[in-house]
Design a protein around this motif. Structure first.
Motif, PDB file in Angstrom:
ATOM      1  N   ALA A  82      12.916  21.173  -1.344  1.00 19.23           N
ATOM      2  CA  ALA A  82      12.719  20.040  -2.099  1.00 19.23           C
ATOM      3  C   ALA A  82      11.302  20.216  -2.907  1.00 19.23           C
ATOM      4  CB  ALA A  82      12.471  18.601  -1.420  1.00 19.23           C
ATOM      5  N   CYS A  83      10.282  20.760  -2.052  1.00 13.04           N
ATOM      6  CA  CYS A  83       9.043  20.993  -2.838  1.00 13.04           C
ATOM      7  C   CYS A  83       9.190  22.123  -3.708  1.00 13.04           C
ATOM      8  CB  CYS A  83       7.798  21.220  -1.591  1.00 13.04           C
ATOM      9  SG  CYS A  83       6.150  21.395  -2.143  1.00 13.04           S
ATOM     10  N   CYS A 141       3.224   7.656  -2.552  1.00 11.60           N
ATOM     11  CA  CYS A 141       4.629   7.880  -3.002  1.00 11.60           C
ATOM     12  C   CYS A 141       4.730   9.312  -3.202  1.00 11.60           C
ATOM     13  CB  CYS A 141       5.196   6.954  -4.040  1.00 11.60           C
ATOM     14  SG  CYS A 141       4.843   5.305  -3.668  1.00 11.60           S
ATOM     15  N   LEU A 142       3.700  10.150  -3.545  1.00  9.66           N
ATOM     16  CA  LEU A 142       3.984  11.661  -4.025  1.00  9.66           C
ATOM     17  C   LEU A 142       5.048  12.145  -3.254  1.00  9.66           C
ATOM     18  CD1 LEU A 142       3.384  13.780  -5.965  1.00  9.66           C
ATOM     19  CD2 LEU A 142       1.416  14.464  -4.600  1.00  9.66           C
ATOM     20  N   GLU A 143       4.827  12.326  -1.872  1.00  9.57           N
ATOM     21  CA  GLU A 143       5.673  13.029  -0.808  1.00  9.57           C
ATOM     22  C   GLU A 143       7.000  12.581  -1.059  1.00  9.57           C
ATOM     23  OE1 GLU A 143       4.359  14.087   2.853  1.00  9.57           O
ATOM     24  OE2 GLU A 143       2.130  14.158   2.528  1.00  9.57           O
ATOM     25  N   ALA A 144       7.135  11.231  -1.014  1.00 10.24           N
ATOM     26  CA  ALA A 144       8.437  10.852  -1.111  1.00 10.24           C
ATOM     27  C   ALA A 144       9.251  11.058  -2.216  1.00 10.24           C
ATOM     28  CB  ALA A 144       8.249   9.350  -0.912  1.00 10.24           C
ATOM     29  N   PHE A 145       8.315  11.155  -3.430  1.00 11.53           N
ATOM     30  CA  PHE A 145       9.228  11.691  -4.711  1.00 11.53           C
ATOM     31  C   PHE A 145       9.693  13.084  -4.658  1.00 11.53           C
ATOM     32  CE2 PHE A 145       7.224   8.095  -6.959  1.00 11.53           C
ATOM     33  CZ  PHE A 145       8.341   7.680  -7.815  1.00 11.53           C
ATOM     34  N   VAL A 146       8.780  13.954  -3.806  1.00 18.87           N
ATOM     35  CA  VAL A 146       9.399  15.266  -3.641  1.00 18.87           C
ATOM     36  C   VAL A 146      10.478  15.412  -2.843  1.00 18.87           C
ATOM     37  CG1 VAL A 146       8.666  17.477  -2.883  1.00 18.87           C
ATOM     38  CG2 VAL A 146       6.805  16.101  -4.078  1.00 18.87           C
ATOM     39  N   ARG A 147      10.433  14.644  -1.524  1.00 20.58           N
ATOM     40  CA  ARG A 147      11.412  14.940  -0.559  1.00 20.58           C
ATOM     41  C   ARG A 147      12.696  14.362  -1.036  1.00 20.58           C
ATOM     42  NH1 ARG A 147       7.490  12.854   3.276  1.00 20.58           N
ATOM     43  NH2 ARG A 147       6.902  14.748   4.570  1.00 20.58           N
ATOM     44  N   SER A 148      12.781  13.039  -2.034  1.00 12.35           N
ATOM     45  CA  SER A 148      13.923  12.568  -2.430  1.00 12.35           C
ATOM     46  C   SER A 148      14.425  13.032  -3.727  1.00 12.35           C
ATOM     47  CB  SER A 148      13.845  10.937  -2.516  1.00 12.35           C
ATOM     48  OG  SER A 148      12.719  10.791  -3.601  1.00 12.35           O
ATOM     49  N   TYR A 149      13.942  14.284  -4.208  1.00  7.11           N
ATOM     50  CA  TYR A 149      13.909  14.877  -5.484  1.00  7.11           C
ATOM     51  C   TYR A 149      14.006  13.620  -6.496  1.00  7.11           C
ATOM     52  CZ  TYR A 149      16.219  18.489  -2.772  1.00  7.11           C
ATOM     53  OH  TYR A 149      16.266  19.540  -1.829  1.00  7.11           O
ATOM     54  N   LEU A 184       8.368   1.484 -12.030  1.00 11.32           N
ATOM     55  CA  LEU A 184       8.309   2.753 -11.981  1.00 11.32           C
ATOM     56  C   LEU A 184       6.973   3.355 -12.365  1.00 11.32           C
ATOM     57  CD1 LEU A 184      11.605   3.414 -13.936  1.00 11.32           C
ATOM     58  CD2 LEU A 184      11.180   3.781 -11.574  1.00 11.32           C
ATOM     59  N   ALA A 185       6.178   2.760 -13.124  1.00  9.12           N
ATOM     60  CA  ALA A 185       4.936   3.264 -13.440  1.00  9.12           C
ATOM     61  C   ALA A 185       3.926   3.081 -12.172  1.00  9.12           C
ATOM     62  CB  ALA A 185       4.253   2.754 -14.437  1.00  9.12           C
ATOM     63  N   ARG A 186       4.104   2.052 -11.476  1.00  4.88           N
ATOM     64  CA  ARG A 186       3.311   1.775 -10.374  1.00  4.88           C
ATOM     65  C   ARG A 186       3.541   2.775  -9.206  1.00  4.88           C
ATOM     66  NH1 ARG A 186       4.753  -3.423  -9.590  1.00  4.88           N
ATOM     67  NH2 ARG A 186       3.059  -3.895 -10.995  1.00  4.88           N
ATOM     68  N   LEU A 187       4.993   3.074  -8.931  1.00  4.52           N
ATOM     69  CA  LEU A 187       5.300   3.863  -7.844  1.00  4.52           C
ATOM     70  C   LEU A 187       4.908   5.353  -8.206  1.00  4.52           C
ATOM     71  CD1 LEU A 187       8.921   2.883  -7.467  1.00  4.52           C
ATOM     72  CD2 LEU A 187       7.017   2.331  -5.921  1.00  4.52           C
ATOM     73  N   THR A 188       4.795   5.805  -9.524  1.00  2.00           N
ATOM     74  CA  THR A 188       4.459   7.421  -9.779  1.00  2.00           C
ATOM     75  C   THR A 188       2.780   7.234 -10.010  1.00  2.00           C
ATOM     76  OG1 THR A 188       4.872   6.671 -12.212  1.00  2.00           O
ATOM     77  CG2 THR A 188       6.572   7.688 -11.125  1.00  2.00           C
ATOM     78  N   PRO A 203       0.960  -1.263   0.135  1.00  3.80           N
ATOM     79  CA  PRO A 203      -0.111  -0.147   0.010  1.00  3.80           C
ATOM     80  C   PRO A 203       0.888   1.095   0.196  1.00  3.80           C
ATOM     81  CG  PRO A 203      -0.826  -1.651   1.677  1.00  3.80           C
ATOM     82  CD  PRO A 203       0.437  -2.417   1.100  1.00  3.80           C
ATOM     83  N   ASP A 204       1.866   1.283   0.744  1.00  2.00           N
ATOM     84  CA  ASP A 204       2.689   2.533   0.745  1.00  2.00           C
ATOM     85  C   ASP A 204       4.129   1.874   0.826  1.00  2.00           C
ATOM     86  OD1 ASP A 204       4.101   4.647   1.230  1.00  2.00           O
ATOM     87  OD2 ASP A 204       3.384   5.063   3.188  1.00  2.00           O
ATOM     88  N   PRO A 205       4.958   1.813  -0.555  1.00  2.00           N
ATOM     89  CA  PRO A 205       6.030   1.488  -0.877  1.00  2.00           C
ATOM     90  C   PRO A 205       7.098   2.483  -0.739  1.00  2.00           C
ATOM     91  CG  PRO A 205       5.064   1.374  -2.970  1.00  2.00           C
ATOM     92  CD  PRO A 205       3.845   2.020  -1.821  1.00  2.00           C
ATOM     93  N   SER A 206       6.461   3.834  -0.461  1.00  2.00           N
ATOM     94  CA  SER A 206       7.650   4.711  -0.510  1.00  2.00           C
ATOM     95  C   SER A 206       8.628   4.611   0.206  1.00  2.00           C
ATOM     96  CB  SER A 206       6.935   6.295  -0.218  1.00  2.00           C
ATOM     97  OG  SER A 206       6.417   6.041   0.867  1.00  2.00           O
ATOM     98  N   GLY A 207       8.692   4.114   1.535  1.00  2.00           N
ATOM     99  CA  GLY A 207       9.872   4.246   2.562  1.00  2.00           C
ATOM    100  C   GLY A 207      10.985   3.222   1.994  1.00  2.00           C
ATOM    101  N   ALA A 208      10.568   2.025   1.170  1.00  2.00           N
ATOM    102  CA  ALA A 208      11.588   1.303   0.391  1.00  2.00           C
ATOM    103  C   ALA A 208      11.953   1.649  -0.767  1.00  2.00           C
ATOM    104  CB  ALA A 208      11.187  -0.255   0.589  1.00  2.00           C
ATOM    105  N   LEU A 209      11.257   1.849  -1.656  1.00  2.00           N
ATOM    106  CA  LEU A 209      11.477   2.136  -2.934  1.00  2.00           C
ATOM    107  C   LEU A 209      11.621   3.772  -3.551  1.00  2.00           C
ATOM    108  CD1 LEU A 209       9.413  -0.743  -4.508  1.00  2.00           C
ATOM    109  CD2 LEU A 209      11.914  -0.406  -4.759  1.00  2.00           C
ATOM    110  N   VAL A 210      10.886   4.598  -3.024  1.00  2.00           N
ATOM    111  CA  VAL A 210      11.172   6.089  -3.396  1.00  2.00           C
ATOM    112  C   VAL A 210      12.434   6.620  -2.678  1.00  2.00           C
ATOM    113  CG1 VAL A 210       9.749   7.958  -3.943  1.00  2.00           C
ATOM    114  CG2 VAL A 210       8.565   5.778  -3.966  1.00  2.00           C
TER     115      VAL A 210
END
Length: 940
Positions: free
Chosen positions: A658-659, A580-588, A571-575, A537-544
């Protein structure tokens, strides 16, 4: 004390003569064999105890021709034994009979008489066999003798004795001789061909003497010298008697012999070997022997257990016997600070990975700390050769939620991402016998399939995701099913549809048909695990995260062939996942996607860019635009607006920067980006962060790209500037008004001269000079003394700096005099005559000249001959108008992304800790309020 009286047996010649005589006598002839017992017995005893055991004795015995009569004696003695000859399975009776009936060896002479009090013939013959076999076994410890015995046909003689004489002592010495002969590969093959293996196996079940059993076990061990011979031994049933003997708790010496033999037989463990060892009850004793106090026994037992793991049918029973814990504990010990080297760890690593193929063993391995051990192997750079095998083993935990959570907490995802782009060897393929035994007797098609696919299929079956092998056969997979051909369309419609097709919906690389089977290379297991993690459900902590995204993008852009569609789906599933949106922002992450895929600049490409084929760059650009479009959909949703607003207004300082940097990439709604970046200070926040320590290695590259995108959003209708390589033609120089004063007959004549510090006198006209500048009006027409002087000194001016000032005072505009003090590109501007001229123009209150000089600086250093390194030099002059020109050059729409970033790096270095001028310059350019300049655009 008197010396011992010499005896005839002290002479090797006498012993050989007795041996030859006994070999040449016919047992049923005229001579009474009982008369030869004592001399022959003495000779054989002397040969065994003195002559053969002496230094060089075996070589002398062979050189004197002792092996020929010795073998002849063995043939005659075995043929004369009245014991029944029972041919075992695999024997060759015809060969044995022909060997037994061979002609007699030539006699060395008459045999001496013997005492009449002799034992019965069978006992005498057995004693003769004992001594002769002992001599032969001792001789066969040397290579030359082994070759001679094989040439003389001694192997068949020994096999005949094994078959005909069932006395333990005779069996012991015959087995010992065969074991010594088997040390040569040629002799080993002859022993197998002669049918000795079934006889040796029979001896294992009939003999009761421990020494005899040890000799037989040793012979079987030496006969297992090659994979073919080990398989032949297992197929003839040699393993089960050994396992049964081991289970009977024999004496220590026999235990050592059994463990050594089983270790040799289990190398490259065959199915027959594993079945017999399991049926013989050897698994439990082997697990117990793993804790044996003798190191040799302990290590051999552990290696046998490791070898057995190659057979899937025995692994569940091995786990039930405690083998999982034993192998894990041994591997952990060997990987410790005082452990052994990598060579000794290799079989244990293979065994532990194979144990992950059954669910019951995976549970035991997880509870015994196996996950931590496997992760330690993945982190160890010295174990890189085993990484593909370890990753493939971890696929067994694909649907074990608890194990996956533990693996994620241990940092598996970054390691998997590193596996995608690492230069590692291929995974070692196992045979079909190593497949998971959760679904026994797996049926495979006739065609050859990859071992990795077989293993994956068996795992999916064991977890209940498929009912049988046919459910997930490659021939029945959706990718392999041919699609019905579409109905033909008219050419006009086909062309229109081709033009209307949007590249953003293409989720697979161009040139690949959906019916093509997905590739399964060395990256297959890693991608499968990453795909499983991405379905959370939330893979951002591991993959993003930075490492995970870099690994995926490096694989997609750097794969030697077409990348696996699974990586593109990840990649499509994450985006597409809002979590995962906030993780994409925080991690550039969004900026990284745009830089790597759309712009073609990877982290390793900065600041040196690698060349890529245009076709691949086009595919990567399409993928990057599709992924960024997915993020745009998430960012402009109500959830995304709230998340971005919260990050920008209430996040940590790093998150706010980053935002602000990411918003131009993923926001297309003017109301959203205007409110966040312009009204709520996001843009100023980003600009103020430029001069602070970079939070990301590519921060300045990302920032330059972000500012350029934002400028495009603010002014979407602005025509892009021409590339720097094609500058606009400068205006032709105008007529010079000062040049007539410099000739030999100046018209009009000068009424004033300026004196420079160098002593140079420059002519001028007082009226023109007073009119051009308030400074000179006060100086030349006011109450100062210079108003009455014809030679007025100008301090602090070099001739080159004074040249454009004199031209400007006399009305020259665009005559080219302003270009004289400007150094060429590549030379510093600070401390140059250009800076001196600019300073003098300001001091003499000549704003028009200042503008003209700045225009000249921009044309030379920010034009076609200038590069990004010149931008920082121009900014160092500290002129607001030039700072705006630098910002406009950096953010030009037609600018190369790499040059844009290099220019920003130079601007940040030039600004130092003082961010105000740089911030104001970029704000003015982005908002379209920069100070305009006359003449050609400085972006050229």
């Amino acid at each position: 004390m008197a010396a011992a009286k010499p005896t005839p047996t002290d002479s090797l010649s006498f012993c050989l003569a007795q041996l030859s005589a006994a070999a040449g006598e016919g047992l049923g002839g005229a001579k009474d064999t009982t008369t030869n017992e004592t001399p022959l017995g003495r000779a054989l005893l002397a040969l065994r105890t003195r002559h053969v055991k002496a230094t060089g004795g075996i070589e002398r015995f062979r050189a004197r021709g002792g092996l020929l009569p010795l073998l002849a004696l063995l043939r005659r003695a075995s043929a004369a034994d009245p014991a029944p000859c029972l041919a075992g399975p695999g024997s060759t009776p015809s060969s044995i009979e022909s060997a037994a009936s061979a002609g007699p060896a030539p006699s060395a002479g008459p045999a001496p008489s013997a005492s009449s009090s002799t034992p019965s013939p069978p006992a005498r013959l057995r004693k003769t066999l004992d001594l002769a076999l002992s001599i032969l076994a001792n001789c066969c410890t040397e290579g030359a003798c082994r070759t001679e015995v094989r040439r003389l046909g001694g192997i068949l003689s020994l096999v005949t004795i094994l078959q005909c004489v069932k006395t333990d002592s005779i069996q012991n010495r015959a087995a010992r001789a065969l074991g010594n002969l088997a040390m040569d590969p040629e002799s080993c093959g002859d022993i197998h061909s002669a049918g000795a293996v079934p006889l040796l196996i029979e001896s294992l079940t009939t003999c009761q003497d421990s020494h005899c059993l040890q000799s037989v076990v040793r012979a079987l061990r030496n006969l297992a010298d090659s994979p073919q011979h080990r398989l032949a031994l297992a197929q003839q049933g040699a393993v089960r008697p050994l396992a049964e003997l081991l289970a009977a708790a024999p004496d220590p010496a026999l235990t050592v012999a059994l463990v050594r033999a089983l270790q040799e037989l289990s190398r490259g463990c065959s199915r027959a070997c594993a079945e017999q060892l399991s049926l013989g009850g050897g698994l439990g004793p082997l697990v117990s022997l793993a804790a044996h106090p003798k190191k040799k026994v302990c290590e051999s037992a552990i290696l046998i257990l490791a070898n057995l793991c190659a057979q899937g049918l025995v692994r569940p029973a091995l786990g039930n016997a405690g083998g999982v814990e034993v192998l894990l504990g041994e591997l952990q010990q060997r990987r410790g600070p005082s452990g052994a080297g990598p060579a000794s760890q290799q079989p244990l690593v293979r065994a532990v990975c194979l144990l992950c193929r059954e669910a019951i063993n995976r549970a035991r391995l997880r509870d015994a700390g196996g996950l931590e051990l496997l992760m330690g192997l993945l982190r160890d750079p010295h174990a890189s050769a085993w990484h593909p095998r370890v990753v493939a083993a971890l696929v067994g935990f694909l649907y074990d939620t608890g194990a996956l959570g533990r693996l994620q907490a241990l940092g598996l995802v970054p390691l998997l991402a590193g596996q995608l782009c690492g230069e590692l060897g291929e995974e070692e393929e196992e045979g079909k016998e190593a497949a998971s035994w959760d679904f026994p007797e797996e049926r495979t098609p006739e065609r050859v399939e990859a071992g990795s696919f077989q293993s994956l299929r068996s795992w999916l079956i064991s977890e209940g995701y498929a009912a049988g092998p046919s459910d997930i056969s490659p021939d029945r997979s959706p990718e392999r099913c041919p699609l019905p051909p579409p109905p033909p369309a008219p050419p006009e419609q086909a062309q229109a549809a081709s033009r209307a097709r949007s590249p953003t919906v293409v989720r697979t690389p161009r040139g690949r048909s959906p019916a093509t089977e997905e590739p399964w290379g060395r990256e297959g297991p890693a991608l499968l695990l990453l795909s499983r993690f991405s379905q959370a459900p939330d893979p951002s902590g591991a993959l993003v995260t930075g490492p995970a995204l870099c690994g995926l993008l490096a694989y997609v852009t750097g794969a030697p062939g077409p990348p696996s569609p699974r990586a593109l789906r990840i990649l499509a599933r994450l985006t597409c996942n809002p979590a995962c949106l906030e993780a994409f922002v925080r991690s550039y992450g969004a900026a990284l996607l745009r830089a790597w895929l759309v712009l073609g600049v990877a982290p390793d490409d900065w600041p040196t860019l690698r060349a890529r084929p245009p076709s691949l760059r086009s595919q990567h650009r399409e993928l990057g635009e599709m992924l960024l479009q997915n993020l745009t959909v998430q960012a402009e949703s109500p959830f995304g607006v709230g998340a971005l607003t919260h990050l920008l207004l209430s996040g940590s300082p790093e998150d706010r920067v980053a935002c602000a940097l990411t918003l131009p990439f993923i926001c297309r709604k003017p109301s959203l980006w205007r409110r966040l970046l312009l009204d709520q200070g996001g843009l100023r926040l980003l600009l103020s962060a430029l001069t602070r320590p970079a939070p990301h290695p590519l921060f300045l590259f990302f920032a330059a790209d972000s500012l350029s995108c934002l400028q495009g959003l603010v002014s979407p209708t602005a025509s892009p500037a021409l590339p720097p390589a094609t500058p606009l033609d400068p205006d032709p120089p105008s007529h010079c008004l000062y040049e007539p004063l410099l000739g030999p007959a100046p018209v009009p004549a000068p009424d004033l001269h300026f004196l420079l510090d160098s002593g140079l006198r420059l002519p001028a006209q007082r009226a023109a000079s007073s009119t051009a500048s308030p400074f000179f009006r006060a100086l030349l027409a006011g109450s100062f003394a210079e108003a009455q002087m014809d030679l007025v000194p100008l301090r602090g001016l070099s001739p080159s700096a004074a040249w454009p000032i004199l031209h400007h005072l006399h009305g020259c505009r665009g005559c080219g005099a302003a270009l004289r003090p400007i150094p060429p590109p590549g030379q510093p501007l600070l401390g140059s005559e250009a800076e001196e001229a600019l300073e003098a123009a300001g001091r003499f209150l000549l704003p028009g000249l200042e503008e003209e000089l700045e225009e000249a600086v921009g044309r030379i250093h920010l034009g076609s001959q200038g590069g990004p390194e010149s931008v920082g030099e121009v900014f160092r002059l500290g002129r607001p108008r030039l700072a705006a020109h630098c910002a406009r050059w950096t953010l030009g729409p037609g600018q190369c992304p790499r040059k844009r970033a290099l220019a920003l790096v130079g601007l940040v270095e030039a600004a130092g800790e003082e961010a105000g001028p740089l911030t104001e310059a970029f704000l003015a350019v982005v908002m379209g309020a920069e100070v305009g300049s006359k003449g050609p655009s400085l972006d050229s």
